[in-house]
Design a protein around this motif. Structure first.
Motif, PDB file in Angstrom:
ATOM      1  N   ALA A 147      -6.034   5.633  -3.591  1.00  0.00           N
ATOM      2  CA  ALA A 147      -5.608   4.298  -3.135  1.00  0.00           C
ATOM      3  C   ALA A 147      -6.404   3.209  -3.868  1.00  0.00           C
ATOM      4  O   ALA A 147      -5.851   2.172  -4.258  1.00  0.00           O
ATOM      5  CB  ALA A 147      -5.797   4.172  -1.626  1.00  0.00           C
ATOM      6  N   GLY A 163       0.810  -1.225   0.000  1.00  0.00           N
ATOM      7  CA  GLY A 163       0.000   0.000   0.000  1.00  0.00           C
ATOM      8  C   GLY A 163       0.839   1.268   0.000  1.00  0.00           C
ATOM      9  O   GLY A 163       0.658   2.161  -0.825  1.00  0.00           O
ATOM     10  N   ASN A 200      -3.323   2.688   4.163  1.00  0.00           N
ATOM     11  CA  ASN A 200      -4.436   3.159   3.338  1.00  0.00           C
ATOM     12  C   ASN A 200      -5.768   2.552   3.761  1.00  0.00           C
ATOM     13  O   ASN A 200      -6.816   3.000   3.312  1.00  0.00           O
ATOM     14  CB  ASN A 200      -4.158   2.900   1.853  1.00  0.00           C
ATOM     15  N   MET A 202      -2.352  -4.161   1.979  1.00  0.00           N
ATOM     16  CA  MET A 202      -2.392  -2.733   2.300  1.00  0.00           C
ATOM     17  C   MET A 202      -2.548  -2.522   3.799  1.00  0.00           C
ATOM     18  O   MET A 202      -3.283  -3.249   4.462  1.00  0.00           O
ATOM     19  CB  MET A 202      -3.556  -2.050   1.559  1.00  0.00           C
TER      20      MET A 202
END
Ligand code: R5P
Length: 297
Positions: free
Chosen positions: A234, A225, A254, A251
């Protein structure tokens, strides 16, 4: 003496050939059953992709924003992640053992943000990974870093131990301040991880040439991420990464630093598993965030 098996006529399904299907993940057909089973917990067989939630930041930077209380913030998100990526300390202290998703445990560490991060050692014995019933172990690899060879050796030792236990290794391509984050570098780093035995590789997204990074890596690549971005950005990055060959995402900030982590992880999953466009996923994020904020009743 057991009773004779005389119950009705036996059915050997003589018209049905035995299954000879290849395992669904890239580069993974030659592994033993236990390793494939663990990979199939991380990657959904229906989509061939994963949403991993990375919450291992404390292993080098202490109580990261959003992870001050893992026991409070993460259990509500966990059912929406295919895998949690975390340290054994967080797992044992803060994640209920009733958690049914996959667990990828951090197996390297040593230096803090106060020191040279590339100077890691193996920080987990494979026996303990077995004891915690994890689906993979993760190790940082610092290609081009001061301690490149040591970090690669950490990975190869874990790969050897992982084969003995049937536990896959996730090689995480670390990018130091001094290294250029471009497709040429990431192609080098991801390929080295795969060639030396990592069964999964995690790397950053780059807008130029990412499809060459994934194509040149013979095992599944998951997208890291990185620093917190606005949600739409994102989601767009995740969308492009999977469209360009990533087998999902791993991730952290984010998701857990989003205004609504619960909405964001579901929006990310809609991109990764549902094929949602960034715009549709962002609409879903806003809807879920607003419904969470709405007063009850
Ligand atoms: C990688 O260096 C570590 O695993 C990180 O702790 C984690 O993966 C970072 O996740 P993100 O960059 O998405 O916050």
């Amino acid at each position: 003496m057991p009773e004779a098996d005389t119950q009705g006529e036996k059915n050997f399904f003589l018209d049905t050939p035995a299954a000879t299907d290849a395992f669904f993940l890239k580069g993974s057909s030659g592994y033993d059953w236990g390793m494939q089973n663990r990979l199939a917990r991380i990657f959904r067989p229906e989509t061939g992709r994963t949403v991993m939630l990375a919450i291992d930041h404390g292993y080098f930077q202490g109580p990261t924003t959003g992870l001050e209380r893992v026991d409070v913030s993460i259990p509500p998100l966990a059912p929406h992640a295919d895998a949690l990526m975390l340290t054994r300390g967080s797992l044992r202290t803060s994640i209920p053992p009733t958690h049914r998703g996959a667990v990828v445990v951090r197996a390297s560490g040593g230096p803090s943000i106060l020191k040279d991060l590339s100077h890691e050692r193996i920080a987990l014995d494979m026996d303990d990974a077995v004891r915690m019933n994890v689906s993979a172990v993760a190790v940082q690899v610092f290609v081009g870093g001061e301690h490149e060879t040591d970090s690669v050796q950490n990975m190869t030792r874990l790969v050897d131990a992982g084969y003995r236990a049937g536990i896959p290794v996730l090689g995480v391509t670390a990018v130091g301040k001094e290294l250029t984050r471009d497709a040429r570098y990431l192609g080098l780093a991801t390929r080295i991880c795969a060639e030396l035995g990592a069964q999964i590789v995690k790397t950053y997204y780059v807008s130029e040439g990412f499809e060459r990074v994934t194509a040149g890596c013979p095992v599944p690549v998951v997208m890291a991420g990185g620093k917190k971005l606005p949600e739409l950005e994102a989601l767009t990055m995740a969308y492009r990464a999977v469209a360009e060959g990533a087998a999902g995402v791993d991730m952290g900030r984010n998701i857990f630093q989003s205004d609504s982590p619960l909405a964001m992880i579901q929006a990310v999953a809609s991109v990764v598993h549902g094929g949602a466009t960034p715009g549709d996923a962002h609409d879903l994020y806003r809807e879920l965030r607003e419904s969470a904020l709405a007063p009850a009743g």
